[in-house]
Design a protein around this motif. Sequence first.
Motif, PDB file in Angstrom:
ATOM      1  N   MET A   1     -24.923 -46.725  21.516  1.00 51.45           N
ATOM      2  CA  MET A   1     -24.850 -47.295  20.129  1.00 51.45           C
ATOM      3  C   MET A   1     -26.120 -47.492  19.295  1.00 51.45           C
ATOM      4  O   MET A   1     -27.066 -47.949  19.960  1.00 51.45           O
ATOM      5  N   THR A   2     -26.090 -47.201  18.048  1.00 49.62           N
ATOM      6  CA  THR A   2     -27.061 -47.567  17.237  1.00 49.62           C
ATOM      7  C   THR A   2     -27.102 -49.008  16.398  1.00 49.62           C
ATOM      8  O   THR A   2     -25.888 -49.173  15.934  1.00 49.62           O
ATOM      9  N   HIS A   3     -28.112 -49.790  16.300  1.00 47.08           N
ATOM     10  CA  HIS A   3     -27.799 -50.856  15.583  1.00 47.08           C
ATOM     11  C   HIS A   3     -28.730 -50.829  14.361  1.00 47.08           C
ATOM     12  O   HIS A   3     -29.738 -50.129  14.328  1.00 47.08           O
ATOM     13  N   HIS A   7     -31.258 -56.013   9.741  1.00 48.40           N
ATOM     14  CA  HIS A   7     -30.369 -57.544   9.795  1.00 48.40           C
ATOM     15  C   HIS A   7     -30.905 -58.609  10.788  1.00 48.40           C
ATOM     16  O   HIS A   7     -30.359 -59.428  10.934  1.00 48.40           O
ATOM     17  N   TYR A  94     -15.537 -55.966   8.891  1.00 54.06           N
ATOM     18  CA  TYR A  94     -15.325 -56.509  10.029  1.00 54.06           C
ATOM     19  C   TYR A  94     -14.903 -57.874  10.320  1.00 54.06           C
ATOM     20  O   TYR A  94     -13.881 -58.387  11.228  1.00 54.06           O
ATOM     21  N   ASP A 443     -20.908 -59.424   7.117  1.00 53.79           N
ATOM     22  CA  ASP A 443     -20.600 -59.566   8.411  1.00 53.79           C
ATOM     23  C   ASP A 443     -21.709 -59.743   9.478  1.00 53.79           C
ATOM     24  O   ASP A 443     -21.863 -59.930  10.353  1.00 53.79           O
ATOM     25  N   SER A 444     -23.135 -59.518   8.769  1.00 50.82           N
ATOM     26  CA  SER A 444     -24.311 -59.472   9.819  1.00 50.82           C
ATOM     27  C   SER A 444     -24.556 -60.780  10.487  1.00 50.82           C
ATOM     28  O   SER A 444     -25.066 -60.679  11.695  1.00 50.82           O
ATOM     29  N   TRP A 447     -21.656 -60.182  13.533  1.00 54.10           N
ATOM     30  CA  TRP A 447     -21.342 -58.958  14.171  1.00 54.10           C
ATOM     31  C   TRP A 447     -22.467 -57.993  14.452  1.00 54.10           C
ATOM     32  O   TRP A 447     -23.495 -57.621  13.571  1.00 54.10           O
ATOM     33  N   ILE A 448     -22.367 -57.196  15.588  1.00 55.64           N
ATOM     34  CA  ILE A 448     -23.345 -55.915  15.699  1.00 55.64           C
ATOM     35  C   ILE A 448     -22.869 -54.926  14.612  1.00 55.64           C
ATOM     36  O   ILE A 448     -21.844 -54.483  14.523  1.00 55.64           O
ATOM     37  N   PRO A 450     -23.404 -51.073  12.644  1.00 56.23           N
ATOM     38  CA  PRO A 450     -23.795 -49.659  12.737  1.00 56.23           C
ATOM     39  C   PRO A 450     -24.868 -49.429  11.527  1.00 56.23           C
ATOM     40  O   PRO A 450     -24.958 -50.160  10.489  1.00 56.23           O
ATOM     41  N   VAL A 451     -25.493 -48.301  11.534  1.00 52.22           N
ATOM     42  CA  VAL A 451     -26.389 -47.927  10.565  1.00 52.22           C
ATOM     43  C   VAL A 451     -26.178 -47.700   9.160  1.00 52.22           C
ATOM     44  O   VAL A 451     -26.934 -47.932   8.389  1.00 52.22           O
ATOM     45  N   ASP A 452     -24.915 -47.457   8.913  1.00 48.76           N
ATOM     46  CA  ASP A 452     -24.391 -47.372   7.638  1.00 48.76           C
ATOM     47  C   ASP A 452     -23.873 -48.474   7.160  1.00 48.76           C
ATOM     48  O   ASP A 452     -23.000 -48.370   5.979  1.00 48.76           O
ATOM     49  N   TYR A 453     -23.912 -49.791   7.514  1.00 48.04           N
ATOM     50  CA  TYR A 453     -23.671 -50.712   7.029  1.00 48.04           C
ATOM     51  C   TYR A 453     -24.161 -51.120   5.646  1.00 48.04           C
ATOM     52  O   TYR A 453     -25.300 -50.838   5.391  1.00 48.04           O
TER      53      TYR A 453
END
Lengths: 460, 460, 460
Positions: A1-3, A7, A94, A443-444, A447-448, A450-453
């Motif tokens: 998974m990419t983070h 953030h 999220y 959310d940051s 929550w973990i 994704p790139v398109d947050y």
Amino acid sequence: MTHNDDHKWVTTKRKEPILFNVILFIFQVFMIICFASLTGYDRNEYTGSEDPDKFDGGEVQERVHNFYGYFRDINIMIFFGFGFLMTFLRRYGYSALGYTFIISAMVSQWSVLVNGFFEAWSYSNKHGEFPSTWIFDMSSLLQGFFCSGSVMISYGAILGRVTPLHMLIMGIIEPIFFFLNVFIGEMNLEAIDVGGGMYIHLFGSVFGLTVAWFLTDRKSKECTDNAPSYTGDNFAMAGTLFLWMMWPSFNAAIAPLGEPQFRAIANTFLSLTGSTVATFIVSRLFSHLGNKLDMVHVQNSSLAGGVVQGCIAHMNINPGGAIAMGFIAGSISVCGYLFITPKVQRKLHIQDTCGILNLHCIPGFLGSIAAIFAAIKGLNNPEMYSKVEFEQIFRAGDSQASSNLIATMVSIGLAIVGGLLVGFILLQLKKIKGLKSKEYYQDSAFWILPVDYPKDVATV
Amino acid sequence: MTHNDDHKWVTTKRKEPILFNVILFIFQVFMIICFASLTGYDRNEYTGSEDPDKFDGGEVQERVHNFYGYFRDINIMIFFGFGFLMTFLRRYGYSALGYTFIISAMVSQWSVLVNGFFEAWSYSNKHGEFPSTWIFDMSSLLQGFFCSGSVMISYGAILGRVTPLHMLIMGIIEPIFFFLNVFIGEMNLEAIDVGGGMYIHLFGSVFGLTVAWFLTDRKSKECTDNAPSYTGDNFAMAGTLFLWMMWPSFNAAIAPLGEPQFRAIANTFLSLTGSTVATFIVSRLFSHLGNKLDMVHVQNSSLAGGVVQGCIAHMNINPGGAIAMGFIAGSISVCGYLFITPKVQRKLHIQDTCGILNLHCIPGFLGSIAAIFAAIKGLNNPEMYSKVEFEQIFRAGDSQASSNLIATMVSIGLAIVGGLLVGFILLQLKKIKGLKSKEYYQDSAFWILPVDYPKDVATV
Amino acid sequence: MTHNDDHKWVTTKRKEPILFNVILFIFQVFMIICFASLTGYDRNEYTGSEDPDKFDGGEVQERVHNFYGYFRDINIMIFFGFGFLMTFLRRYGYSALGYTFIISAMVSQWSVLVNGFFEAWSYSNKHGEFPSTWIFDMSSLLQGFFCSGSVMISYGAILGRVTPLHMLIMGIIEPIFFFLNVFIGEMNLEAIDVGGGMYIHLFGSVFGLTVAWFLTDRKSKECTDNAPSYTGDNFAMAGTLFLWMMWPSFNAAIAPLGEPQFRAIANTFLSLTGSTVATFIVSRLFSHLGNKLDMVHVQNSSLAGGVVQGCIAHMNINPGGAIAMGFIAGSISVCGYLFITPKVQRKLHIQDTCGILNLHCIPGFLGSIAAIFAAIKGLNNPEMYSKVEFEQIFRAGDSQASSNLIATMVSIGLAIVGGLLVGFILLQLKKIKGLKSKEYYQDSAFWILPVDYPKDVATV
């Protein structure tokens, strides 16, 4: 998974997760012990002559049959409906879904016990003996959803400004006040409130607004992330629609069988259509940009017709009356979003993220008042109901109207007391380990991602 | 909230919102008065000996029990299913969901009255006396959804090219023709049509295509916003799936109890699996880009199996026959999207945004024809049905096949007449205060929009 | 429609669609013939004295009444729940939804036949005569969903690395093993497994993991598209929530009427709340970025409480026991995502896209073991159950515990054998016409795509 490394600036708050995990773990162990030692499943009375091949399941199956369909529908309302309704914010999907999930799940457990305690108390008042095992059945599980609904309504006011720990504490304390209120209003005053107009909507919203008063500050008011997104609004409509479509089940679930149950379905449905019509008219009438429709109204005020029927959906209020009530509630609700909520935020310093004042509080109060009048009318015109119905609905007899008046006041009073208690505790927690203003409505922090947050709206 | 100033170019149309609000308000007041003075709730016949503690709810509860589950499912189909199915367009999500919401809500009210009127008329034909109160029960509320379904099907053809006012006018006029058609086909001809294959799908689609003929112009054909988005297609699949999953309820809702009801469920489900299989095969077979699947087909043609069973789902058509019918309907439906719809648009100048020709019209027509053959077969082989079933299904007796043939033609005829009337009115309105071609297939003309509202595809 | 020309690089694979279409078409024709010649609808026994106006539908209606509500809920789980749960990937939404749709539809058909065959075999074992018509009713249609669920679980492991053809082949072969296993475990060993803890979850996940072993290579492990998106995660939560909310129906659908059915609902619900609580605690406890929550855990491990109750939801396991089981299953499941799945991928070269090891395999195995202990306890304490219940649940009598032990081993064994067979076939196909590594985890190889299809993550 990419983070998303954008953030990283969020300081890791060590204390919040530790407290959250410790409290939730202790809560869960406590639940397991209490359930194991105190509760019991619903049981049949057996005669001993049952033939396994032809056994129809007895009374337990009858209760499953009468309640499970409603249980499932209200399950959808609480977990999917409330969860998705709150995903309208640009960067808070999220959290909206996640906190609804965990808090409603824990409240559903907790409710069986708190409700069981008050029912046992009520039993001991009547029979002089405190039961050692608290039997729960489909309808006590339903009570858990009603209580979760109430907590989720309160959540609506403070959405975006709370940590998971805050929600957890509210989820532990609010049910105690909720069931105390039900105990007083339902079991003792025997007030009319078939769909929780008082116990769920009025109580939950006053509770939430009181808590919100503690959690409003200048920075939260100015936060640019407190804004909807196009995709988020489409998700939120899924929540709205499931709430709208399942609402007849909500108001009919514990209505007496027969005509009251049918009327609960019909009145709720007609009233919802009325509030939907009102929403579109009033939203276009007043909206500030060239008579355009506002999604906030469509998502929320269209539901006011379900709330306003909360107390009296099962009564003989005339189908035209049901539509009219929905229409009035929907109209006031839109006006509330346009004119009252901004004023409440500015003058009273209560920031109400989802506008529960307009969706739950005002329509819930209207419904509570309507119940008083409906009780007076029914007592004066007993021919409106069959003998069976009358006994089932007017449980408090001649004092029904005053019972309902008192229950309304008790609901408001207990909600304020409970809200003050929870708000005070959350404020203390906020001082130690609350959110930074940068972390509001997004959310940051927890929550973990994704790139398109979505990026901060200021940078769009 | 933040608004998208990119869309300021949209001229504020003052007349459209005023007319919309005035007509809708008058409609709502009219509804309240009519409901209050004309309608009544479903009632039990009481013997007076009922014991409140043991009362099982009587006939009213039995009707709740028999119909409410289906009512809820079809509620999901109309508001969630149709609403989300139409969110596939890039920039039209709010309108798809919003107009489905308001129009279906108002049609649901209006239907109780129009249906009540025709039922009262039917009653007066038999008993010589026009009833003063029109009692409505679960099944009359269901009729409201059926009528809403029909209007939503019509909406599918003109999606993106109408104003809220247009939809409102269609929502007022179409139900009158809908229930007139049901009155003729169901109450007088006693045709077989358990799930509205003729009354809902065939009627609604012919009506919509006729209206679409008036609302098609060169600019609407060239509009680049008439294109799906990735997120929109995922939302649309939620609509498709709920339609698909709830369809057995749609066709079984008013089927006679027992075997016909079971067969309605089984045939509809098997037929839907057949059309889904067909969709994937034919979509891959013909798709123009290297045998790839097309989401348009998956979203729509997979449902053709439900439509084609509309008339005869409850009949003894053999489970293999049900799958075959679904497979054929699904195959034709995909071919329709690929070959017929473009031709209809080019040659007949009927632009059909959702392709209702392929999803509702052709499969609905096939199902109507199938009903004629099934009636003939049943009449010639009465041993296919039990005596009870036969009387319930073949209400028109020996003339059942011709009844169905006439009802099919009446459905088409009334749909064209109604569609011409509505289309003509909408065209007049369009000349005065219609959409500019820039405003086709997008929300910005009528909705307040968030910052991330998708940009025009030309600028992507 | 507008297409995304960025994806032209995908070589058109001519062989894959031809094979897919030919096999699926033959399958469908075969189904139609078999259904037409072999199957029959559920029927009433008529006495001939039924009055059409008062006929209550007989036994068939009773079965509709007992099963259709569950059928509908499980329909939602299979098509909507599994479909949307798998949309979390950034660029694989169409495939997740589309392949779930087509494969579950075809498996639902196929299941009626395979199940019918084994039921006929079972019948002939008892009555010495092989029935010429295989009657199917609501509960046999339910079996189709159970089998589809199993195939969808297997799909979870190989999500993103398969072609439609691969899925089709698995969808044809896996049901044969599935029903063989049910035949052995349910019809012959008479093991306890009310909600498919062994037959669906354990079997499906072992099957899928075995197949995944064949479909794992270095490139698939490194693919950057194997990552969630923000919007995709919100869609996936819709899938999760519907699975969660409908799970009590899944475990209660075929439970004996009465207390077992109520307990199946209550235990499943309580267990799900327990696993949800566990998920949030353990996810925050271990997550690598500052005690943040991980959506992967919330989407999956929260469901472990439903899986772990698969075998024994209907038994008298104490409500506290149900919560505890859910809590343990949820905790282990999160740990599995964090510690076991990466190891299994690295050491055993089994890439498990959705983590079915943690959601279905481990909790399913725990539940299977729990069933053995619950059987021992019930046999030693027969007073825990009424006489009726005991006969319905402990069908294998004194050998119930060993029956369950054997059935667990058979489930694992058959799953491995079947998985090896399917995996071997898929590997052969892959060599001829499989996916290029560039085409893993994305829709572009098999779908026509809109302009806003997300770009490769490497280019973001």
